[in-house]
Design a protein around this motif. Sequence first.
Motif, PDB file in Angstrom:
ATOM      1  N   LEU A 175      -0.727  19.566  -0.533  1.00 45.54           N
ATOM      2  CA  LEU A 175      -2.075  19.684  -1.093  1.00 45.54           C
ATOM      3  C   LEU A 175      -3.059  18.784  -0.363  1.00 45.54           C
ATOM      4  O   LEU A 175      -4.203  19.175  -0.093  1.00 45.54           O
ATOM      5  CB  LEU A 175      -2.051  19.338  -2.583  1.00 45.54           C
ATOM      6  N   VAL A 176      -2.635  17.572  -0.027  1.00 47.69           N
ATOM      7  CA  VAL A 176      -3.509  16.660   0.719  1.00 47.69           C
ATOM      8  C   VAL A 176      -3.842  17.249   2.090  1.00 47.69           C
ATOM      9  O   VAL A 176      -5.005  17.233   2.525  1.00 47.69           O
ATOM     10  CB  VAL A 176      -2.839  15.277   0.867  1.00 47.69           C
ATOM     11  N   ILE A 177      -2.848  17.790   2.774  1.00 47.83           N
ATOM     12  CA  ILE A 177      -3.063  18.382   4.095  1.00 47.83           C
ATOM     13  C   ILE A 177      -3.987  19.592   3.996  1.00 47.83           C
ATOM     14  O   ILE A 177      -4.915  19.760   4.809  1.00 47.83           O
ATOM     15  CB  ILE A 177      -1.716  18.756   4.727  1.00 47.83           C
ATOM     16  N   GLU A 178      -3.770  20.437   3.009  1.00 42.77           N
ATOM     17  CA  GLU A 178      -4.633  21.607   2.823  1.00 42.77           C
ATOM     18  C   GLU A 178      -6.064  21.195   2.513  1.00 42.77           C
ATOM     19  O   GLU A 178      -7.019  21.809   3.011  1.00 42.77           O
ATOM     20  CB  GLU A 178      -4.072  22.485   1.701  1.00 42.77           C
ATOM     21  N   ALA A 179      -6.220  20.144   1.693  1.00 39.93           N
ATOM     22  CA  ALA A 179      -7.569  19.663   1.389  1.00 39.93           C
ATOM     23  C   ALA A 179      -8.259  19.127   2.641  1.00 39.93           C
ATOM     24  O   ALA A 179      -9.443  19.377   2.878  1.00 39.93           O
ATOM     25  CB  ALA A 179      -7.503  18.576   0.315  1.00 39.93           C
ATOM     26  N   GLY A 180      -7.511  18.393   3.472  1.00 37.67           N
ATOM     27  CA  GLY A 180      -8.084  17.889   4.723  1.00 37.67           C
ATOM     28  C   GLY A 180      -8.482  19.018   5.650  1.00 37.67           C
ATOM     29  O   GLY A 180      -9.542  18.968   6.296  1.00 37.67           O
ATOM     30  N   ALA A 181      -7.664  20.061   5.721  1.00 39.68           N
ATOM     31  CA  ALA A 181      -7.990  21.210   6.553  1.00 39.68           C
ATOM     32  C   ALA A 181      -9.226  21.927   6.032  1.00 39.68           C
ATOM     33  O   ALA A 181     -10.082  22.369   6.805  1.00 39.68           O
ATOM     34  CB  ALA A 181      -6.801  22.170   6.604  1.00 39.68           C
ATOM     35  N   LEU A 182      -9.347  22.058   4.709  1.00 41.07           N
ATOM     36  CA  LEU A 182     -10.491  22.749   4.119  1.00 41.07           C
ATOM     37  C   LEU A 182     -11.800  22.018   4.425  1.00 41.07           C
ATOM     38  O   LEU A 182     -12.787  22.634   4.835  1.00 41.07           O
ATOM     39  CB  LEU A 182     -10.273  22.871   2.611  1.00 41.07           C
ATOM     40  N   VAL A 183     -11.805  20.700   4.230  1.00 35.66           N
ATOM     41  CA  VAL A 183     -13.019  19.929   4.515  1.00 35.66           C
ATOM     42  C   VAL A 183     -13.358  19.983   6.006  1.00 35.66           C
ATOM     43  O   VAL A 183     -14.526  20.129   6.387  1.00 35.66           O
ATOM     44  CB  VAL A 183     -12.849  18.471   4.040  1.00 35.66           C
ATOM     45  N   SER A 184     -12.342  19.895   6.855  1.00 39.18           N
ATOM     46  CA  SER A 184     -12.575  19.983   8.299  1.00 39.18           C
ATOM     47  C   SER A 184     -13.121  21.355   8.684  1.00 39.18           C
ATOM     48  O   SER A 184     -13.993  21.466   9.555  1.00 39.18           O
ATOM     49  CB  SER A 184     -11.274  19.716   9.063  1.00 39.18           C
ATOM     50  N   LEU A 185     -12.621  22.403   8.039  1.00 34.49           N
ATOM     51  CA  LEU A 185     -13.113  23.757   8.298  1.00 34.49           C
ATOM     52  C   LEU A 185     -14.599  23.866   7.972  1.00 34.49           C
ATOM     53  O   LEU A 185     -15.369  24.497   8.714  1.00 34.49           O
ATOM     54  CB  LEU A 185     -12.310  24.755   7.470  1.00 34.49           C
ATOM     55  N   LEU A 186     -15.013  23.250   6.884  1.00 39.35           N
ATOM     56  CA  LEU A 186     -16.430  23.278   6.512  1.00 39.35           C
ATOM     57  C   LEU A 186     -17.294  22.597   7.566  1.00 39.35           C
ATOM     58  O   LEU A 186     -18.331  23.127   7.976  1.00 39.35           O
ATOM     59  CB  LEU A 186     -16.615  22.603   5.150  1.00 39.35           C
ATOM     60  N   SER A 187     -16.872  21.413   8.005  1.00 39.07           N
ATOM     61  CA  SER A 187     -17.646  20.687   9.027  1.00 39.07           C
ATOM     62  C   SER A 187     -17.671  21.444  10.350  1.00 39.07           C
ATOM     63  O   SER A 187     -18.714  21.551  10.999  1.00 39.07           O
ATOM     64  CB  SER A 187     -17.046  19.294   9.246  1.00 39.07           C
ATOM     65  N   LEU A 188     -16.532  21.972  10.758  1.00 33.06           N
ATOM     66  CA  LEU A 188     -16.470  22.738  12.004  1.00 33.06           C
ATOM     67  C   LEU A 188     -17.347  23.982  11.926  1.00 33.06           C
ATOM     68  O   LEU A 188     -17.961  24.396  12.912  1.00 33.06           O
ATOM     69  CB  LEU A 188     -15.022  23.129  12.299  1.00 33.06           C
ATOM     70  N   GLY A 189     -17.431  24.584  10.731  1.00 35.85           N
ATOM     71  CA  GLY A 189     -18.247  25.774  10.570  1.00 35.85           C
ATOM     72  C   GLY A 189     -19.706  25.524  10.872  1.00 35.85           C
ATOM     73  O   GLY A 189     -20.368  26.333  11.547  1.00 35.85           O
ATOM     74  N   SER A 190     -20.246  24.414  10.375  1.00 36.60           N
ATOM     75  CA  SER A 190     -21.640  24.082  10.676  1.00 36.60           C
ATOM     76  C   SER A 190     -21.809  23.625  12.120  1.00 36.60           C
ATOM     77  O   SER A 190     -22.813  23.913  12.759  1.00 36.60           O
ATOM     78  CB  SER A 190     -22.141  22.984   9.722  1.00 36.60           C
ATOM     79  N   HIS A 191     -20.809  22.917  12.636  1.00 35.11           N
ATOM     80  CA  HIS A 191     -20.930  22.349  13.977  1.00 35.11           C
ATOM     81  C   HIS A 191     -20.952  23.433  15.048  1.00 35.11           C
ATOM     82  O   HIS A 191     -21.663  23.310  16.053  1.00 35.11           O
ATOM     83  CB  HIS A 191     -19.770  21.386  14.239  1.00 35.11           C
TER      84      HIS A 191
END
Length: 484
Positions: free
Chosen positions: A86-102
């Motif tokens: 769950l921690v890894i999935e949460a980290g991936a989700l937040v990173s996906l959001l940042s990468l999406g805007s970037h």
Amino acid sequence: MTDGQTMGGCMDLGAVAPEMVLAGTALALVPVAGWVRGRWRRLPAAVALLALLVAMGLTAPMLTAPPRETFCGTYAVDPFRGFYQLVIEAGALVSLLSLGSHFRASEQEPHYPVALLMATVGGMGLTAATDLGLIVLFLQMVSFPSYLLVLLVRSDGPAQEATLKYFLYGAAALAVMAYGLTFLFGLTGSLNLRAIGAGLAGADRAWVALAFGLVLVGYGFEMTLVPFHVWAPDVFQGGTAPASGFVSVVPKVAAFAGLLRFLLAAMPNGLAAWPTVLALLAAATMTFGNLVALRQASLKRLLAYSSIAQAGYVLMAVAVAGRSPEALPAVGYYLVAYLLMNLSAFAVVAQVERMTGSDGFAAIRGLGRRAPGPAAALALALLSLAGVPPLAGFAGKVFLLVAAIEGGFAWLAVVAAANMAVALFYYAAVIAEAYFREPERIERPASGAGYAWALGLCTAGTLGFGIAPGLGRGLAQLGSTLLR
């Protein structure tokens, strides 16, 4: 029962449903990423976001699952695995959001979700693997897509150099680790961690120590422990800030979970004196990371050395994982806090970097006036990393110190406390640039819904877990039960 029936009885596809969802989505997105154009470039990220949410829903029930092995004793289903996945999935989700805007409307926009999902699957597998062959496989799976994330902008010279260093160091470290794992197989005749733990009881201690030292190289590379850290500053600086944020969190969390399972299952009762070895490594790692961070003028390099120091703090609780009941909850809680505060800091650096093309201190000078929201998020993240109450980093550090003292390493707790005082200086220096220096630029940082969601989620978590630490610790306590 026939051999075929035995084999069929241990094949439980439901046990790997979260991994199958993410891996299947990544494979399906490979051809899609190649042909989407225009507004459809956003499709892979949207699909990846949905897949991560589904995977989290499938993972959550494992927090209360009775520990068991599946796939013929090679894969664990237990609350420990559920928590760290769950921690890894949460980290991936937040990173996906940042990468999406970037990478919005850029050539890289449809491609990063594929690499991110595959690296996430590798990290998730590492938390559950109880077989030496699978450990090597999943370490490779989390590493190779991470190289691609760093090299998303193929025309970027620093990114190319960073990826080459990352690849070379990773290949060497994982090869050494695989060699060490062969010693364990030779000593015990088994690939299963629990069988190895039982078989090493009568083995030659010199060979056990050698095997442990070689295996530690691979885990130390992913966790950025001294002296296996040398790739991290160049990679963090060479990659884009959101990619560096992902690399600083997901592989590290997976490696800590994998190391804990390896130590507690395969090397029980402090074989090869691993508590003392890890305690010394923790002291060296946190001290080196903090002292070198004092001299940095690049935000991403500063966060790289900060990440090295943070790994040292976590390692002091890992060192007493077999001695103190407080150790596993402390590691789990702190890794959640680390994910929140580190990804928040990298999200703000990403906003600044995208607008100015720089990650130097001058780029955030006067940020408090130009962009109060991102500046506040950065300040909270850095104060939490420094261990200032009432933020999540403070409670996490208290839990780590208590675990180290209860485990018999009071001297290590003193070293850690001194390091925390040193770290406050360079975190405060960044905050001072944002709030107490005149701005040299008039433009605001880049904006985007992904940045906003990432900052909102991380800041809320940093504040929430800091104000109510019992909530996070209770969750981490659930994840302290693992198959042994």
